[in-house]
Design a protein around this motif. Structure first.
Motif, PDB file in Angstrom:
ATOM      1  N   GLN A   1       0.853  -1.183   0.000  1.00 30.51           N
ATOM      2  CA  GLN A   1       0.000   0.000   0.000  1.00 30.51           C
ATOM      3  C   GLN A   1       0.895   1.242   0.000  1.00 30.51           C
ATOM      4  OE1 GLN A   1      -1.990  -0.839   3.680  1.00 30.51           O
ATOM      5  NE2 GLN A   1      -3.573  -2.098   2.753  1.00 30.51           N
ATOM      6  N   PHE A   2       1.962   1.176  -0.757  1.00 30.03           N
ATOM      7  CA  PHE A   2       2.965   2.235  -0.793  1.00 30.03           C
ATOM      8  C   PHE A   2       2.317   3.575  -1.102  1.00 30.03           C
ATOM      9  CE2 PHE A   2       5.897   4.902  -3.213  1.00 30.03           C
ATOM     10  CZ  PHE A   2       6.982   4.946  -2.366  1.00 30.03           C
ATOM     11  N   PRO A   3       2.655   4.653  -0.345  1.00 32.27           N
ATOM     12  CA  PRO A   3       3.707   4.774   0.662  1.00 32.27           C
ATOM     13  C   PRO A   3       3.148   4.868   2.087  1.00 32.27           C
ATOM     14  CG  PRO A   3       3.221   6.933  -0.223  1.00 32.27           C
ATOM     15  CD  PRO A   3       2.212   5.974  -0.825  1.00 32.27           C
ATOM     16  N   ALA A   4       2.324   3.932   2.498  1.00 31.02           N
ATOM     17  CA  ALA A   4       1.684   3.988   3.815  1.00 31.02           C
ATOM     18  C   ALA A   4       2.714   4.107   4.947  1.00 31.02           C
ATOM     19  CB  ALA A   4       0.806   2.761   4.022  1.00 31.02           C
ATOM     20  N   PHE A   5       3.795   3.346   4.858  1.00 31.67           N
ATOM     21  CA  PHE A   5       4.814   3.381   5.912  1.00 31.67           C
ATOM     22  C   PHE A   5       5.545   4.718   5.909  1.00 31.67           C
ATOM     23  CE2 PHE A   5       9.062   2.582   7.631  1.00 31.67           C
ATOM     24  CZ  PHE A   5       8.789   1.877   8.792  1.00 31.67           C
ATOM     25  N   ASP A   6       5.976   5.174   4.739  1.00 34.30           N
ATOM     26  CA  ASP A   6       6.675   6.452   4.656  1.00 34.30           C
ATOM     27  C   ASP A   6       5.793   7.602   5.143  1.00 34.30           C
ATOM     28  OD1 ASP A   6       8.970   5.300   3.695  1.00 34.30           O
ATOM     29  OD2 ASP A   6       8.568   5.751   1.593  1.00 34.30           O
ATOM     30  N   ASP A   7       4.508   7.556   4.800  1.00 36.92           N
ATOM     31  CA  ASP A   7       3.593   8.607   5.265  1.00 36.92           C
ATOM     32  C   ASP A   7       3.532   8.642   6.788  1.00 36.92           C
ATOM     33  OD1 ASP A   7       2.983   9.493   2.735  1.00 36.92           O
ATOM     34  OD2 ASP A   7       1.040   8.490   2.612  1.00 36.92           O
TER      35      ASP A   7
ATOM     36  N   ASN B   1       6.337 -17.363   0.732  1.00 38.22           N
ATOM     37  CA  ASN B   1       7.249 -16.768  -0.244  1.00 38.22           C
ATOM     38  C   ASN B   1       6.708 -15.490  -0.879  1.00 38.22           C
ATOM     39  OD1 ASN B   1       7.656 -20.055  -0.590  1.00 38.22           O
ATOM     40  ND2 ASN B   1       9.577 -18.913  -0.541  1.00 38.22           N
ATOM     41  N   ASN B   2       5.945 -14.728  -0.090  1.00 41.61           N
ATOM     42  CA  ASN B   2       5.421 -13.455  -0.568  1.00 41.61           C
ATOM     43  C   ASN B   2       6.236 -12.297   0.000  1.00 41.61           C
ATOM     44  OD1 ASN B   2       2.817 -14.494  -1.861  1.00 41.61           O
ATOM     45  ND2 ASN B   2       2.656 -15.290   0.232  1.00 41.61           N
ATOM     46  N   ARG B   3       6.251 -11.193  -0.729  1.00 35.38           N
ATOM     47  CA  ARG B   3       6.805  -9.947  -0.206  1.00 35.38           C
ATOM     48  C   ARG B   3       5.633  -9.055   0.170  1.00 35.38           C
ATOM     49  NH1 ARG B   3       9.637  -4.757  -2.594  1.00 35.38           N
ATOM     50  NH2 ARG B   3      10.573  -3.994  -0.671  1.00 35.38           N
ATOM     51  N   ILE B   4       5.519  -8.727   1.444  1.00 30.93           N
ATOM     52  CA  ILE B   4       4.408  -7.943   1.994  1.00 30.93           C
ATOM     53  C   ILE B   4       5.029  -6.719   2.640  1.00 30.93           C
ATOM     54  CG2 ILE B   4       2.453  -8.006   3.581  1.00 30.93           C
ATOM     55  CD1 ILE B   4       2.646 -11.145   3.306  1.00 30.93           C
ATOM     56  N   HIS B   5       4.818  -5.550   2.044  1.00 31.29           N
ATOM     57  CA  HIS B   5       5.644  -4.406   2.435  1.00 31.29           C
ATOM     58  C   HIS B   5       4.919  -3.085   2.250  1.00 31.29           C
ATOM     59  CE1 HIS B   5       6.609  -3.179  -1.823  1.00 31.29           C
ATOM     60  NE2 HIS B   5       6.212  -4.421  -2.023  1.00 31.29           N
TER      61      HIS B   5
ATOM     62  N   LEU C   1       5.988  -2.119   7.825  1.00 27.60           N
ATOM     63  CA  LEU C   1       4.559  -2.155   8.116  1.00 27.60           C
ATOM     64  C   LEU C   1       4.260  -1.260   9.315  1.00 27.60           C
ATOM     65  CD1 LEU C   1       3.907  -5.995   7.697  1.00 27.60           C
ATOM     66  CD2 LEU C   1       3.761  -4.196   5.963  1.00 27.60           C
ATOM     67  N   VAL C   2       3.181  -0.491   9.217  1.00 28.84           N
ATOM     68  CA  VAL C   2       2.849   0.497  10.230  1.00 28.84           C
ATOM     69  C   VAL C   2       2.425  -0.161  11.541  1.00 28.84           C
ATOM     70  CG1 VAL C   2       1.363   2.474  10.785  1.00 28.84           C
ATOM     71  CG2 VAL C   2       2.194   2.145   8.439  1.00 28.84           C
ATOM     72  N   ASP C   3       1.800  -1.338  11.474  1.00 29.96           N
ATOM     73  CA  ASP C   3       1.319  -1.982  12.703  1.00 29.96           C
ATOM     74  C   ASP C   3       1.952  -3.364  12.856  1.00 29.96           C
ATOM     75  OD1 ASP C   3      -0.065  -2.327  15.058  1.00 29.96           O
ATOM     76  OD2 ASP C   3      -2.022  -2.581  14.139  1.00 29.96           O
ATOM     77  N   ASN C   4       1.267  -4.415  12.446  1.00 29.71           N
ATOM     78  CA  ASN C   4       1.722  -5.781  12.720  1.00 29.71           C
ATOM     79  C   ASN C   4       2.008  -6.566  11.444  1.00 29.71           C
ATOM     80  OD1 ASN C   4      -1.020  -5.539  14.881  1.00 29.71           O
ATOM     81  ND2 ASN C   4       1.085  -5.385  15.613  1.00 29.71           N
ATOM     82  N   ALA C   5       2.895  -7.557  11.564  1.00 26.85           N
ATOM     83  CA  ALA C   5       3.114  -8.496  10.467  1.00 26.85           C
ATOM     84  C   ALA C   5       2.003  -9.544  10.453  1.00 26.85           C
ATOM     85  CB  ALA C   5       4.478  -9.164  10.585  1.00 26.85           C
ATOM     86  N   VAL C   6       1.766 -10.182  11.608  1.00 32.80           N
ATOM     87  CA  VAL C   6       0.733 -11.222  11.709  1.00 32.80           C
ATOM     88  C   VAL C   6      -0.069 -10.991  12.984  1.00 32.80           C
ATOM     89  CG1 VAL C   6       0.247 -13.687  11.859  1.00 32.80           C
ATOM     90  CG2 VAL C   6       2.183 -12.892  10.483  1.00 32.80           C
ATOM     91  N   GLU C   7      -1.389 -10.922  12.829  1.00 31.30           N
ATOM     92  CA  GLU C   7      -2.294 -10.856  13.973  1.00 31.30           C
ATOM     93  C   GLU C   7      -3.004 -12.197  14.110  1.00 31.30           C
ATOM     94  OE1 GLU C   7      -3.318  -6.070  13.666  1.00 31.30           O
ATOM     95  OE2 GLU C   7      -4.894  -7.545  13.231  1.00 31.30           O
TER      96      GLU C   7
END
Length: 620
Positions: A287-293, A344-348, A375-381
């Motif tokens: 969801q670029f650029p969610a982290f940078d924002d 084997n996914n890239r989730i970023h 990631l702004v919050d969690n990798a896995v919930e």
């Protein structure tokens, strides 16, 4: 790449080759109604036309171009002869399936400059939207025009310096693009503008409610045995791929402007009502650029002096930006049923990797060999009722709080959950940015059951349930043989009252580099089981490092600066850094595979050996 990795990747790619069967060609730029689809020269113009002809074992081969959705298909292969829908070129944006408004995307709908000083533009858009991209860059949704003009969210907090607002009454889409130039021109006419349709029911708008929900819908029931390979999915109402039945694989695909990547049909505790046996592999979700924002907001506003109803103001994409219809608290999957594999996914560059809406009623979910990053919050919930979940052999980089066990749906509590052999790193600078500028000290593990589990209207079954102890079922939550480099943060974020105890939680054979045990220092941790862990770095005044180390464990007193220097680059994956402790682990009956049962080392590395970084994302 190592020889073993090359062999593994080769085997995975070999599986993508369809069995003996017919190939039907699709080319949006050359196909025609009189074609039979049996050669590139006689290609169909649409995927739907080809789907009318396919039988088990056949392949639909789709040429480069832009295909407008939603595309609904009712096809089914067999276990021995699956049907494959494959892009001719797996590169990003080579073969696109999009729900974007065609007039805006193709530049036929013109943009009007509303306010030059603000860089505010408008264009006609017939139906509401929940995702807008400019040349692949995601725009923050704002709740009203004034919010967009001032970059202020619905609850009065500061928002990112680019965004959109949709005026439903006037059927107008307003946008402000980032004026810094780092994402290109601030004029939407200079970009490919993609505005997908709004869709989805439920409190998070993640429940299927019709075709605009997806780009590609596999609408058959029962075992489908379909492989989807190599597409770029763009701005659906929710999911790039919707799976109504079972037995589907989605691989080597890109999810751009997708609230979710792959969705099942519904959430339910009953496996007969969910989509089961779905594999998502070698894909890219962002969801670029969610982290940078979020980082830019923290740097710009720091610890806001006014009292905030929701202190994490930088979570503007969670829903406080512009209502839940546009929430980014989603992930690469949605409405997971039984026996899903995510590998084997890239989730970023997203808000979440796999959120509670992803896994809420999941069973036997296997999440491994992925790269979760920025990631702004969690990798896995592991929430709300996930059962028998395995999270292992993943690389997790700069995720604010990597793992979360924070149910909001009451019983059954999530579990068992197994978290093992993961390699986690958060840069010291990112951890400290949160602590020093956002008034937040993150923990690499978040756990607890808040009062909503007993008091929310959807939890009426919990009205008279005891509140003193929360016990994960079965083997419980078992966290072992992970290497966690989290030097500016804590081990635990405890999200329940201090007098409420967590039970059946196990931590052993882990390496944890963190500045402290927990920012919530007054709770009783004696019901959480710790043994044979290695704890490095903590202030001299904090004795809880020894609590985490547990029986047979060890505490190494090194400064954060020294550890950061030692673990620069990919050094944190090198086994020799911890070679002195390689044989100090302990085997446990709670291990979940044969390899785990024989573990006698600490951390994710196999003894003193190096940890192997997984191959992720679409492959050529």
């Amino acid at each position: 790449m190592s020889r073993l990795s090359t062999i593994t990747l080769g085997l995975c790619l070999a599986l993508a080759i369809p069995g003996q069967g017919a190939t039907y060609y699709v080319n949006v730029n050359k196909g025609g109604p009189s074609s039979d689809g049996l050669s590139p020269e006689r290609a169909y113009a649409t995927i739907q036309e080809a789907a009318k002809k396919v039988a088990p074992g056949d392949t639909i081969l789709v040429a480069e171009g832009v295909y407008y959705g939603p595309i609904e298909l009712k096809i089914a292969g067999t276990a021995e002869k699956p049907i494959t829908i494959r892009a001719q070129n797996r590169a990003r944006n080579a073969v696109i399936i999009t729900n974007a408004d065609r007039g805006i995307r193709e530049g036929k709908t013109k943009w009007t400059l509303v306010d030059e000083s603000l860089g505010l533009y408008k264009a006609f858009l017939e139906r509401p939207t929940c995702r807008v991209l400019y040349s692949g860059t995601d725009l923050q949704p704002y709740a009203n025009l004034e919010g967009l003009k001032t970059f202020t969210t619905v609850n009065g907090y500061p928002g990112p310096q680019h965004g959109y607002y949709y005026d439903a009454g006037a059927q107008l889409l307003y946008v402000r693009l980032n004026a810094s130039g780092k994402y290109g021109s601030a004029n939407p006419a200079d970009h490919i503008m993609s505005a997908g349709s709004a869709s989805g029911n439920g409190s998070a708008a993640n429940l299927y409610n019709g075709p605009t929900f997806f780009n590609l819908g596999l609408m058959g029931t029962g075992p489908l045995h379909v492989i989807v390979d190599g597409f770029t999915f763009e701005t659906p109402g929710y999911a790039g791929v919707f799976v109504n039945g079972d037995e589907v694989t989605v691989r080597h695909s890109w999810f751009v402007g997708c609230r979710g990547g792959v969705s099942g049909r519904k959430e339910s505790p009953e496996a007969t009502e969910t989509s089961n046996h779905v594999t998502v592999e070698f894909c890219d979700y962002h969801q670029f650029p969610a982290f940078d924002d979020a980082v830019e907001l923290i740097k710009a506003h720091g610890k806001m002096t006014e009292k905030l109803q929701f202190p994490a103001y930088w979570w503007s994409r969670k829903g406080n930006g512009a209502t839940n219809l546009k929430t980014y608290e989603t992930g690469i999957c949605n409405l997971v049923g039984s026996n899903w594999i995510v590998r084997n996914n890239r989730i970023h560059d997203a808000f979440e990797g796999l959120s509670t809406w992803t896994v809420r009623w999941s069973k036997n979910m296997d999440i491994y060999a992925n790269r979760f990053e920025r990631l702004v919050d969690n990798a896995v919930e592991a929430e709300d009722h996930a059962a028998n979940m395995r999270v292992h052999d993943n690389l997790i980089l700069n995720v604010t709080e990597p793992f979360s066990w924070q149910p909001l749906g009451g019983t059954p509590w999530p579990g068992p959950v197994y978290i093992y052999r993961n390699m986690v790193r958060s840069d010291f600078a990112y951890n400290r940015l949160m602590v020093e500028n956002a008034n937040w000290t993150p923990g690499w593990f978040k756990a607890g059951a808040s009062r909503e589990n007993w008091e929310s209207k959807w939890n009426s079954h919990m009205k008279d349930a005891p509140r003193d102890v929360v016990r994960s079922p079965g083997d419980g939550v078992v966290v072992f043989n992970n290497t966690i480099f989290f030097p500016g943060g804590n081990f635990l974020t405890y999200v329940q009252p201090p007098d409420r105890k967590l039970d059946n939680f196990w931590f052993y054979n882990n390496i944890s580099v963190a500045q402290g045990f927990s920012r919530q220092g007054d709770f009783d941790a004696t019901t959480i089981h710790f043994s044979h862990n290695l704890w490095a770095f903590l202030p001299a005044s904090d004795d809880r490092g020894a609590v985490f180390a547990g029986e047979g464990g060890a505490v190494i007193a090194e400064s954060a600066e020294a550890l950061s220097k030692k673990m620069e680059g990919d050094a944190f994956m090198r086994g020799r850094l911890w070679a002195d402790h390689a044989g100090t682990g302990v085997s446990q009956a709670k291990a979940v595979d044969a390899k785990a049962e024989s573990i006698n080392w600490v951390g994710a590395n196999s003894g003193a050996g190096d940890w192997k970084e997984p191959v992720v994302g679409p492959q050529p």
